[in-house]
Design an enzyme around this catalytic site. Structure first.
Site, PDB file in Angstrom:
ATOM      1  CG  HIS A  64     -45.939  -5.042 105.141  1.00  0.00           C
ATOM      2  ND1 HIS A  64     -44.914  -5.654 107.367  1.00  0.00           N
ATOM      3  CD2 HIS A  64     -44.834  -4.192 105.086  1.00  0.00           C
ATOM      4  CE1 HIS A  64     -44.614  -5.088 106.968  1.00  0.00           C
ATOM      5  NE2 HIS A  64     -44.286  -3.817 106.669  1.00  0.00           N
ATOM      6  CG  HIS A  71     -42.586  -1.370 104.058  1.00  0.00           C
ATOM      7  ND1 HIS A  71     -44.068  -0.708 104.827  1.00  0.00           N
ATOM      8  CD2 HIS A  71     -42.975  -1.181 102.852  1.00  0.00           C
ATOM      9  CE1 HIS A  71     -44.307   0.012 104.756  1.00  0.00           C
ATOM     10  NE2 HIS A  71     -43.925   0.229 103.511  1.00  0.00           N
ATOM     11  CG  HIS A 108     -41.374  -6.304 107.186  1.00  0.00           C
ATOM     12  ND1 HIS A 108     -41.789  -6.904 108.822  1.00  0.00           N
ATOM     13  CD2 HIS A 108     -40.948  -4.935 107.885  1.00  0.00           C
ATOM     14  CE1 HIS A 108     -42.410  -6.469 109.671  1.00  0.00           C
ATOM     15  NE2 HIS A 108     -41.695  -4.812 108.941  1.00  0.00           N
ATOM     16  CG  HIS A 125     -48.102  -0.417 108.268  1.00  0.00           C
ATOM     17  ND1 HIS A 125     -47.947   1.074 108.660  1.00  0.00           N
ATOM     18  CD2 HIS A 125     -47.310  -1.361 107.010  1.00  0.00           C
ATOM     19  CE1 HIS A 125     -46.108   0.329 108.095  1.00  0.00           C
ATOM     20  NE2 HIS A 125     -45.625  -0.730 107.360  1.00  0.00           N
ATOM     21  CG  ASP A 130     -44.036  -2.609 110.308  1.00  0.00           C
ATOM     22  OD1 ASP A 130     -43.203  -1.854 109.653  1.00  0.00           O
ATOM     23  OD2 ASP A 130     -43.511  -2.577 111.592  1.00  0.00           O
ATOM     24  CD  GLU A 180     -40.896  -4.659 114.880  1.00  0.00           C
ATOM     25  OE1 GLU A 180     -39.945  -3.175 115.792  1.00  0.00           O
ATOM     26  OE2 GLU A 180     -40.127  -5.481 114.295  1.00  0.00           O
ATOM     27  CG  HIS A 226     -36.767  -4.851 116.043  1.00  0.00           C
ATOM     28  ND1 HIS A 226     -37.394  -4.848 115.383  1.00  0.00           N
ATOM     29  CD2 HIS A 226     -35.659  -5.841 116.129  1.00  0.00           C
ATOM     30  CE1 HIS A 226     -37.188  -5.944 114.086  1.00  0.00           C
ATOM     31  NE2 HIS A 226     -35.890  -6.906 114.460  1.00  0.00           N
TER      32      HIS A 226
END
Lengths: 601, 374
Positions: free
Chosen positions: A68, A70, A73, A157, A178, A203, A414
């Site tokens: 996506h 963001h 990313h 999202h 996400d 995640e 992460h």
């Protein structure tokens, strides 16, 4: 053993960006290419030296997939494709393809123009990068090459966010990017079918969070707006053109209607046109309710929300204004901010992350005195509120997703593996699957158990089916003899004879011979008969025969008895068997070495 | 109720809350919890109650709740799961032993206790370290637990008034047993000082005893004998003050509440008839508790899907109806017609913030709320 390797790029424990490498079935895929927003130097880019020390990445990657728009990313995408060098395909959904370049350009402008950075990608690089993009539709399988195929699923999202299913042969991986599992006002919830991937990558923060409901966040927003309006203040909401703005508008409209409020709400005209344009393009990406509304009327024909004119900013009394850009770094939102910042009755609500170097970032870090053009200082007296509306999944949501997809293994990025023993245990217990947690820069190797399709020759099948008296039990595996031929990427199973014929080879027979000495005070033929009786009682289920020519036969094993010339009671038993009966032959020779039991007639 | 109607009802309620709550946080756990227990200033423990296997989770409260001056700049509104552990059965009662990283649980099926190590910073696992045997194993009746506020890790526990004992958490050794009492099922155990405690029974009897002596406990029967035998009673003592200022509130399942002085249980200082309508199928989760930081206020929950706050200073000596100062109905706000009624399973007050409470319900929801005094 066939295996899939997953490596999250990045150093140490940093969680600011996503960039994951997957090696599956001989293919290498990069999942996301995010920028770390917390660093100003090269640490903000993923460390591509893991793939190759120096040089272009084209030969080492089969494709890049972006989940996506963001920046954490996709922020490093132009750097990767144009500065490090990659000419292969970059896959992303249509909305992501449309929105990414806008965000990247904004980001570039802030970083280069405002902060004067030099080692950064240019506008041309963004354009060149986007030329390599191949757009994806939801639920449509795309063949990257003969062996690699990918498919996008709805992730919720943000507009255009996707989860990706990657398949090579019979091995597969799903990367979630996400996502969220509860629908909100303008987006639906993530969905995936029971695709049973070998690995589901997600995640770890999702699994360790329990999220406050969307409505509570919205309530907080409405409360702040309402309180400011009630005391006669003005509310500035800097927004990016898409996504969040529409959602907040719908919310305010509902609220204004219910509470019968009179204060004006304004929306910059630039926003309206762009937003309408994108929503028309991507209507299938929003949820049912929005689609219905959109079909009935224009997205932005709100009763209480009007187009903004810059002169309105000086009007007295309460008002709410949505203006771009979202990080207060330039343009209309910054102009309005400068006008309103000096009055403590006013408020600015930041609905999203602000990049370093922007006014938005500064005020969110508590700065109350800002330097503006002309060396003037701006006193920030208005109330600053930071609100996050991003829809993310949480502990409950991740379990729901695992239930939906039924992966064979789970992989969380992460997180600190040392601190995630409970979570690992929970997933392992509830789903009986392994949970991997590679640290940044570390490779997790997951052994898969792919099924290998093999053709079987009809003759062989018929022959095997004819063996064994009782009906074959479909649930019980049976061993069979055949030869596997791998030719031109296909595999087939044929009988040994056919294989030999195809290969033009002669069949060889292998026979073993063994001599066992035995003391037995009987004639040779009596000893043989005793052996026959003995074997018959031991070897139930085997065909034991005593032939008139003086041999005992068990399956293909031939047994003869003769006596030594020195002593008539010392018998020599000759056993001979073919290679196929190796096991039985060894067993018989060991058995006979023990001698004959007494009491045999 | 249609999806849109459901959404509208929720929206309505949320808009109402703008005026009635300062703060409101709404969470959904995977599994409902019957326990909410503070383990530190910013952490709580919750636990599942499934018969086969449950989880104990230690959650860190959202940062935004604590941020004072820079509250506006803190966007963190979520619980963080900091630690977790697995149990072999349901968790009906969970008590944190103050000054330690130790917790004690009971499964509500027997009177035995399980002892847990809540772990530390470098590990995220809550581990079972041992157990304490209850003195009587009566099926279907779980133990109440109270942690002694002293330097020793000791807990008071029992399912019936006749088997209350004080045990050392590490050794399991019994250090004290409550003297002769009639055998009544307990609704709560509570320390009012380092050694003085209350054992409240469901028939309204309250035993007051001191762990330092083996003398018979003081019995305080309910102030008004109820005409109906099936009436249940719960009690709570205000804490933090000297035992001389300690007050006890008693609440019956018919809604009769009385406040009395700990040292003079024969007279009610005040009383009231609370507006309680039982909607829950069982009353196992009723809780009445004094506010630690808001004078004279009590919270009542477990009869239905709401938490009620009462200000007892408005109550007189005559039995009159009292209206709640505040009602938190958020857990049961929008129920679809075929939904099972939601019941509050637990509530706790924040130890310092006067109007902040946490409440949990049978549908797995957990709310953190700070209401406005109108």
């Amino acid at each position: 053993m066939p295996e899939i390797k997953v490596t999250p790029l990045g150093a140490g424990q940093d969680v600011g960006r996503s960039c994951i490498l997957v090696s599956i079935g001989g293919k290498n895929i990069m999942l996301d290419c995010g920028m770390h927003m917390g660093y100003n130097d090269d640490r903000r880019f993923p460390d591509f030296s893991y793939i190759i020390q120096n040089g272009r990445l084209t030969d080492f990657l089969d494709c890049v997939i972006i989940s996506h728009f963001h920046l954490d990313h996709c922020g490093a995408l132009p750097y990767m494709s144009e500065m490090v060098g990659y000419d292969g395909p970059i896959y992303m959904t249509h909305p992501t393809k449309a929105i990414c370049p806008i965000l990247l350009e904004d980001f570039r402008k802030i970083t280069v123009d405002k902060k004067g950075e030099t080692n950064f990608f240019t506008s041309q690089m963004i354009k060149d990068c986007m030329k390599k993009v191949v757009p994806l539709n939801l639920h449509q399988t795309v063949q990257v090459d003969d062996e690699l195929e990918i498919k996008a699923y709805y992730a919720g999202h943000v507009l255009g966010a996707a989860m990706v299913h990657i398949k090579v042969g019979s091995e597969s991986v799903v990367y979630t990017g996400d996502y969220n599992m509860t629908p909100d006002r303008h987006l639906g919830a993530a969905w995936i079918d029971k695709c049973r991937p070998d690995i589901l990558i997600s995640e770890s923060t999702y699994a360790t969070t329990i999220r406050d409901s969307k409505r509570c966040r919205e309530r907080d927003f409405l409360k702040k707006v309402h309180e400011t309006i009630e005391r006669g203040g003005k509310v500035l909401i800097p927004v990016f053109a898409l996504g969040r703005a529409q959602e907040l508008c719908i919310l305010l409209e509902t609220f204004w209607e219910r509470m019968n409020l009179k204060a004006p709400i304004y929306f910059s005209t630039g926003l309206t046109e762009k937003a309408n344009h994108y929503y028309k393009l991507f209507i299938t990406w929003t949820n049912q309710k929005i689609r219905k509304t959109f079909v009935q009327r224009n997205m932005f024909e709100f009763k209480h929300i009007k187009a903004f004119d810059r002169s309105y900013a000086d009007n007295p009394g309460p008002m709410v204004v949505f203006a771009t850009p979202g990080m207060l770094h330039a343009g209309q939102s910054l102009q309005i901010f400068k006008k309103w910042a000096g009055n403590e009755k006013n408020m600015v609500i930041m609905p999203g992350y602000c990049v370093q170097g922007t006014i938005g970032h500064k005020i969110l870090n508590g700065q109350r005195k800002l330097e503006v053009e002309g060396r003037a200082t701006l006193d920030v007296k208005l109330q600053v509120e930071y609100m996050s509306f991003s829809a993310h999944a949480d502990a409950k949501g991740i379990m729901q997703l695992i239930r939906m997809a039924e992966p064979r293994n789970m992989l969380l990025v992460h997180g600190e593996a040392v601190k995630m023993e409970f979570l690992k245990g929970k997933i392992e217990q509830e789903f009986s699957i392994d949970c991997y947690m590679p640290a940044n820069g570390e490779t997790a190797t997951v052994t898969t158990n792919p099924s290998v399709p093999v053709d079987i020759s009809l003759n062989l099948l018929k022959r095997e089916m004819a063996l064994g008296g009782s009906l074959p039990d479909p649930k019980k595996p049976r061993s069979m003899h055949g030869t596997l031929i791998m030719k031109d990427n296909s595999l087939k199973l044929v009988s040994s004879e056919q294989a030999l014929k195809e290969l033009g080879l002669n069949e060889h027979q292998l026979r073993f011979t063994c001599r066992v000495q035995l003391q037995d005070p009987h004639s040779d033929s009596d000893t043989l008969h005793r052996i026959y009786t003995h074997l018959k009682s031991v070897l139930k289920g085997y065909t034991t025969q005593h032939l008139p020519d003086g041999t005992v036969i068990v399956e293909s094993i031939v047994i003869k008895v003769s006596s030594t010339p020195e002593d008539a009671n010392t018998k020599v038993i000759l056993l001979s068997w073919s290679y196929q009966d190796e096991d039985l032959g060894s067993f018989l020779s060991a058995l006979l070495k023990k001698g004959l039991p007494s009491g045999l007639c | 109720m249609e999806e849109t109607e459901f959404a509208d009802v929720l929206d309505e309620w949320f808009i109402e809350t703008l005026k009635t709550y300062k703060d409101l946080y709404v969470y959904q756990l995977e599994n409902p919890t019957q326990v909410i227990e503070w383990t530190s200033e910013k952490n709580i423990c919750v636990a599942g109650n499934s018969l086969s296997k449950s989880e104990i989770l230690e959650l860190h409260l959202p940062q935004r709740l604590f941020a004072q001056e820079i509250k506006g700049l803190c966007t963190e509104r979520d619980f963080k799961v900091v630690r977790g552990g697995f149990t072999d059965g349901p968790v009906c009662c969970l008590v944190h032993v103050p000054g330690t990283r130790c917790a004690v649980t009971n499964d509500g099926l027997t009177s035995d206790l399980q002892v847990w190590d809540l772990g530390s910073d470098d590990r995220d696992v809550i581990r079972r370290t041992g157990g304490i045997r209850g003195s009587r194993n009566v099926a279907g009746s779980g133990s109440r637990i109270a942690a002694q506020p002293s330097s020793q890790p000791q807990v008071l526990h029992g399912a019936w008034s006749s088997d209350v004992q004080l045990s050392n958490v590490t050794s399991g050794q019994t250090l004290y047993k409550l003297g002769p009492t009639s055998a009544d099922p307990l609704t709560s155990l509570q320390f009012v000082s380092n050694c003085v405690f209350l054992a409240s029974c469901c028939n309204g009897n309250i035993y007051i005893a001191d762990t330092r002596t083996s003398a018979a406990p003081q019995l305080s029967p309910p102030l008004q004998s109820s005409p109906c035998d099936s009436v249940l009673w719960w009690a709570d003592a205000s804490s933090g003050l000297e035992p001389c200022c300690c007050r006890v509130i008693r609440l019956s399942s018919s809604g009769h509440a009385t406040v009395s002085d700990l040292r003079n249980q024969k007279e009610a200082v005040s009383q009231a008839q609370l507006n309680i309508k039982t909607r829950c199928c069982c009353l196992n989760h009723v809780r009445v508790s004094w506010a630690p930081a808001l004078d004279n206020c009590v919270a009542v929950s477990g009869f239905d899907g709401a938490v009620q706050i009462y200000n007892t200073s408005c109550w007189g000596t005559a039995l009159l109806e009292a209206q709640p100062l505040f009602q938190h109905c958020g857990h049961a706000i929008a129920l679809r017609s075929n939904d099972v009624p939601v019941c509050i399973t637990s509530h706790v007050w924040h130890p310092e913030r006067p109007r902040t409470l946490l409440s949990a319900a049978s549908d797995g929801s957990v709310h953190v709320w700070d209401w406005v005094d109108s």
